[in-house]
Write a protein that holds these residues in place. Structure first.
Motif, PDB file in Angstrom:
ATOM      1  N   TYR A   1     -56.446 -41.413  -5.789  1.00 15.71           N
ATOM      2  CA  TYR A   1     -57.837 -41.687  -5.466  1.00 15.71           C
ATOM      3  C   TYR A   1     -58.445 -42.574  -6.553  1.00 15.71           C
ATOM      4  CZ  TYR A   1     -56.790 -37.591  -2.632  1.00 15.71           C
ATOM      5  OH  TYR A   1     -56.191 -36.718  -1.765  1.00 15.71           O
ATOM      6  N   VAL A   2     -58.988 -43.702  -6.134  1.00 15.17           N
ATOM      7  CA  VAL A   2     -59.601 -44.647  -7.077  1.00 15.17           C
ATOM      8  C   VAL A   2     -61.111 -44.564  -6.897  1.00 15.17           C
ATOM      9  CG1 VAL A   2     -59.719 -47.029  -7.862  1.00 15.17           C
ATOM     10  CG2 VAL A   2     -57.593 -46.148  -6.879  1.00 15.17           C
ATOM     11  N   THR A   3     -61.811 -44.209  -7.968  1.00 20.90           N
ATOM     12  CA  THR A   3     -63.259 -44.033  -7.906  1.00 20.90           C
ATOM     13  C   THR A   3     -63.936 -44.855  -8.999  1.00 20.90           C
ATOM     14  OG1 THR A   3     -63.246 -42.119  -9.420  1.00 20.90           O
ATOM     15  CG2 THR A   3     -62.949 -41.671  -7.073  1.00 20.90           C
ATOM     16  N   GLY A   4     -65.236 -44.978  -8.866  1.00 21.88           N
ATOM     17  CA  GLY A   4     -66.011 -45.653  -9.912  1.00 21.88           C
ATOM     18  C   GLY A   4     -66.264 -47.111  -9.595  1.00 21.88           C
ATOM     19  N   SER A   5     -66.292 -47.932 -10.641  1.00 23.30           N
ATOM     20  CA  SER A   5     -66.746 -49.323 -10.542  1.00 23.30           C
ATOM     21  C   SER A   5     -65.618 -50.278 -10.149  1.00 23.30           C
ATOM     22  CB  SER A   5     -67.379 -49.759 -11.872  1.00 23.30           C
ATOM     23  OG  SER A   5     -68.527 -48.992 -12.145  1.00 23.30           O
ATOM     24  N   VAL A   6     -65.142 -50.100  -8.910  1.00 19.48           N
ATOM     25  CA  VAL A   6     -64.227 -51.058  -8.304  1.00 19.48           C
ATOM     26  C   VAL A   6     -64.849 -51.516  -6.988  1.00 19.48           C
ATOM     27  CG1 VAL A   6     -62.098 -50.217  -9.355  1.00 19.48           C
ATOM     28  CG2 VAL A   6     -62.940 -49.154  -7.252  1.00 19.48           C
ATOM     29  N   LYS A   7     -64.365 -52.623  -6.468  1.00 17.07           N
ATOM     30  CA  LYS A   7     -64.979 -53.189  -5.271  1.00 17.07           C
ATOM     31  C   LYS A   7     -64.679 -52.377  -4.010  1.00 17.07           C
ATOM     32  CE  LYS A   7     -65.013 -57.883  -7.147  1.00 17.07           C
ATOM     33  NZ  LYS A   7     -64.494 -59.267  -7.031  1.00 17.07           N
ATOM     34  N   CYS A   8     -63.503 -51.769  -3.965  1.00 20.72           N
ATOM     35  CA  CYS A   8     -63.137 -50.977  -2.787  1.00 20.72           C
ATOM     36  C   CYS A   8     -62.573 -49.623  -3.228  1.00 20.72           C
ATOM     37  CB  CYS A   8     -62.115 -51.724  -1.937  1.00 20.72           C
ATOM     38  SG  CYS A   8     -62.743 -53.219  -1.158  1.00 20.72           S
ATOM     39  N   PRO A   9     -63.432 -48.699  -3.662  1.00 18.24           N
ATOM     40  CA  PRO A   9     -62.936 -47.378  -4.052  1.00 18.24           C
ATOM     41  C   PRO A   9     -62.424 -46.611  -2.836  1.00 18.24           C
ATOM     42  CG  PRO A   9     -65.341 -47.398  -3.991  1.00 18.24           C
ATOM     43  CD  PRO A   9     -64.897 -48.816  -3.764  1.00 18.24           C
ATOM     44  N   GLY A  10     -61.550 -45.651  -3.080  1.00 17.84           N
ATOM     45  CA  GLY A  10     -61.054 -44.837  -1.982  1.00 17.84           C
ATOM     46  C   GLY A  10     -59.641 -44.349  -2.225  1.00 17.84           C
ATOM     47  N   GLU A  11     -59.032 -43.857  -1.160  1.00 19.37           N
ATOM     48  CA  GLU A  11     -57.697 -43.285  -1.219  1.00 19.37           C
ATOM     49  C   GLU A  11     -56.644 -44.369  -1.035  1.00 19.37           C
ATOM     50  OE1 GLU A  11     -55.283 -40.608   1.937  1.00 19.37           O
ATOM     51  OE2 GLU A  11     -57.127 -39.677   1.161  1.00 19.37           O
ATOM     52  N   GLN A  12     -55.554 -44.266  -1.801  1.00 18.25           N
ATOM     53  CA  GLN A  12     -54.431 -45.199  -1.674  1.00 18.25           C
ATOM     54  C   GLN A  12     -53.138 -44.403  -1.533  1.00 18.25           C
ATOM     55  OE1 GLN A  12     -54.231 -48.104  -4.804  1.00 18.25           O
ATOM     56  NE2 GLN A  12     -56.390 -48.675  -4.658  1.00 18.25           N
ATOM     57  N   ALA A  13     -52.345 -44.773  -0.544  1.00 25.69           N
ATOM     58  CA  ALA A  13     -51.094 -44.067  -0.297  1.00 25.69           C
ATOM     59  C   ALA A  13     -50.031 -44.471  -1.309  1.00 25.69           C
ATOM     60  CB  ALA A  13     -50.616 -44.347   1.119  1.00 25.69           C
ATOM     61  N   ILE A  14     -49.223 -43.495  -1.705  1.00 26.77           N
ATOM     62  CA  ILE A  14     -48.040 -43.777  -2.515  1.00 26.77           C
ATOM     63  C   ILE A  14     -46.898 -44.069  -1.550  1.00 26.77           C
ATOM     64  CG2 ILE A  14     -46.359 -42.799  -4.118  1.00 26.77           C
ATOM     65  CD1 ILE A  14     -48.566 -41.229  -5.405  1.00 26.77           C
ATOM     66  N   THR A  15     -46.254 -45.196  -1.736  1.00 24.20           N
ATOM     67  CA  THR A  15     -45.208 -45.640  -0.815  1.00 24.20           C
ATOM     68  C   THR A  15     -43.866 -45.741  -1.534  1.00 24.20           C
ATOM     69  OG1 THR A  15     -45.581 -47.990  -1.242  1.00 24.20           O
ATOM     70  CG2 THR A  15     -46.986 -46.947   0.416  1.00 24.20           C
ATOM     71  N   ASP A  16     -42.932 -46.466  -0.895  1.00 25.77           N
ATOM     72  CA  ASP A  16     -41.625 -46.643  -1.516  1.00 25.77           C
ATOM     73  C   ASP A  16     -41.666 -47.616  -2.678  1.00 25.77           C
ATOM     74  OD1 ASP A  16     -42.237 -48.740   0.136  1.00 25.77           O
ATOM     75  OD2 ASP A  16     -40.162 -49.108   0.747  1.00 25.77           O
ATOM     76  N   LYS A  17     -42.823 -48.303  -2.857  1.00 25.04           N
ATOM     77  CA  LYS A  17     -43.000 -49.186  -4.006  1.00 25.04           C
ATOM     78  C   LYS A  17     -43.764 -48.431  -5.084  1.00 25.04           C
ATOM     79  CE  LYS A  17     -44.818 -53.678  -5.458  1.00 25.04           C
ATOM     80  NZ  LYS A  17     -45.508 -54.926  -5.033  1.00 25.04           N
ATOM     81  N   ALA A  18     -43.228 -48.402  -6.286  1.00 26.46           N
ATOM     82  CA  ALA A  18     -43.868 -47.654  -7.370  1.00 26.46           C
ATOM     83  C   ALA A  18     -45.311 -48.124  -7.568  1.00 26.46           C
ATOM     84  CB  ALA A  18     -43.065 -47.824  -8.657  1.00 26.46           C
ATOM     85  N   LEU A  19     -46.233 -47.180  -7.594  1.00 26.96           N
ATOM     86  CA  LEU A  19     -47.655 -47.489  -7.727  1.00 26.96           C
ATOM     87  C   LEU A  19     -48.077 -47.288  -9.176  1.00 26.96           C
ATOM     88  CD1 LEU A  19     -50.301 -48.278  -6.301  1.00 26.96           C
ATOM     89  CD2 LEU A  19     -50.697 -45.838  -5.897  1.00 26.96           C
ATOM     90  N   THR A  20     -48.468 -48.371  -9.832  1.00 21.98           N
ATOM     91  CA  THR A  20     -48.942 -48.309 -11.212  1.00 21.98           C
ATOM     92  C   THR A  20     -50.459 -48.427 -11.246  1.00 21.98           C
ATOM     93  OG1 THR A  20     -48.779 -50.702 -11.527  1.00 21.98           O
ATOM     94  CG2 THR A  20     -46.801 -49.375 -12.026  1.00 21.98           C
ATOM     95  N   LEU A  21     -51.028 -48.188 -12.417  1.00 21.94           N
ATOM     96  CA  LEU A  21     -52.474 -48.298 -12.579  1.00 21.94           C
ATOM     97  C   LEU A  21     -52.942 -49.710 -12.249  1.00 21.94           C
ATOM     98  CD1 LEU A  21     -55.244 -47.268 -13.580  1.00 21.94           C
ATOM     99  CD2 LEU A  21     -54.542 -47.947 -15.886  1.00 21.94           C
ATOM    100  N   LEU A  22     -52.254 -50.714 -12.753  1.00 22.10           N
ATOM    101  CA  LEU A  22     -52.650 -52.098 -12.508  1.00 22.10           C
ATOM    102  C   LEU A  22     -52.584 -52.438 -11.028  1.00 22.10           C
ATOM    103  CD1 LEU A  22     -53.513 -54.799 -13.696  1.00 22.10           C
ATOM    104  CD2 LEU A  22     -51.102 -55.346 -14.063  1.00 22.10           C
TER     105      LEU A  22
END
Length: 353
Positions: free
Chosen positions: A149-170
């Motif tokens: 879950y990405v919250t705060g001062s971003v343009k599109c906050p919300g839920e992001q799925a973890i997939t077969d591609k490694a998800l990093t902070l960047l």
């Protein structure tokens, strides 16, 4: 005399009120040695071997609510066909809440908590009883079981799925369309199992410090703070006292003073430029640190340029004795002028009589 005046020399006076306040602060004369002690260490580009290892070893783990796409080559009767009105998710095999799926001839098998390669091997071994040398491909049609879950001062906050591609902070920040205008790049937190990891997106993106990038896990909460609290207050004998916002690149003392139009050359005491900073560590029962800069010295501008300000710093320029006198006269002279004008008018009227 009206107007405020900050005088550190009073620290030596036998005054109960002065002692009670000034005994609770640290006072530093701003010179190169003090600058070197408080200066933030320069951040340089760094590699992150631990992160790279995590990415290389990463493999998606299937979980409940995921939708699998199972294909048995040369056996279309065992493969649910896709059509123009059916998406891969709709035609796939959903993992039940108990972690199992049902497949023809095989029955129920437990797949949650396993990699795709494991599920493929299990299906191959079980179908081999009915099909000669079955060739099976297993993929994920819809990732549903893991998210961040990405919250705060971003343009599109919300839920992001973890997939077969490694998800990093960047990558998560990029998926959220980047930072909004009021984001505090220096204050990014990742909350994981009630533990908070503090990171700096500024050091990551601007300085190339890859140690600030981490591999995200299920249910991580990424929060980008806003910069509402990144303020400094410029007060006293300056041309335009105001509150200044610190941007992501920071702000030094020279920038702050130039933004407010510099010190007032008529009323300011150039020896009395102070930066008052809250002492968050509260060591030795000291509530604040006060830094004094003597701007009568030409080298002071170099020191001011090297003095990085922090959030909630107070910059105060004290008044000179002459400045205080000028302020008094500015307030008193209009009254004297008006009184003189009134007196002259009364005398003129009396002379007419």
């Amino acid at each position: 005399m009206p107007g405020m005046h900050l005088n550190i020399k009073s620290k030596g006076l036998k005054n109960t009120k002065n002692e009670s306040i000034l005994s609770k602060v640290n006072v530093y004369y701003l010179d190169s040695s003090v600058i070197n002690k408080i200066r933030k260490k320069e951040v340089k580009a760094k590699t992150n071997e631990e992160l790279q290892t995590d990415i290389n070893n990463y493999s998606y783990i299937v979980g409940p609510t995921d939708v699998l796409n199972i294909t048995v080559w040369n056996h279309p009767e065992l493969t649910i066909p896709q059509g123009p009105d059916r998406t891969p998710e709709e035609s796939g095999t959903r993992v039940h809440a108990d972690g199992r799926i049902f497949y023809p001839y095989v029955g129920f098998i437990h797949v949650a908590g396993h990699e795709l390669s494991y599920i493929q091997n299990v299906l191959t071994n079980k179908l081999a009883r009915y099909i000669e040398m079955p060739q099976i491909e297993v993929s994920v049609a819809a990732y549903k079981s893991k998210q961040v879950y990405v919250t705060g001062s971003v343009k599109c906050p919300g839920e992001q799925a973890i997939t077969d591609k490694a998800l990093t902070l960047l990558l998560a920040i990029n998926k959220a369309m980047g930072f909004s205008a009021d984001a505090d790049w220096h204050n990014v937190t990742v909350t994981r199992n009630n533990n908070v990891i503090h990171l700096s997106a500024y050091d990551l993106i601007q300085n190339g410090d890859l140690t600030q990038n981490i591999l995200l896990k299920n249910n991580d909460i990424i929060h980008i703070a806003n910069n509402d609290d990144l303020k400094v207050f410029v007060m006293g004998e300056v041309n335009n006292p105001q509150t200044l916002q610190i941007d992501r690149s920071g702000m030094n003392l020279t920038e702050a003073l130039s933004t407010v139009g510099g010190i007032n050359e008529i009323s300011a005491d150039a020896e009395g430029v102070f930066v008052i900073r809250m002492n968050n560590e509260n060591k030795n029962n000291k509530v604040a640190n006060i830094y004094q800069l003597n701007m009568k010295n030409a080298a002071a501008m170099i020191l001011a340029n090297q003095f990085e300000l922090k959030s909630q710093d107070i910059i105060y320029v004290t008044a000179s004795p002459m400045g205080g006198w000028n302020r008094v006269m500015t307030q008193v002279l209009p009254t004297i002028t008006n009184f003189t004008t009134l007196t002259q008018g009364v005398n003129y009227y009396t002379d007419l009589k």
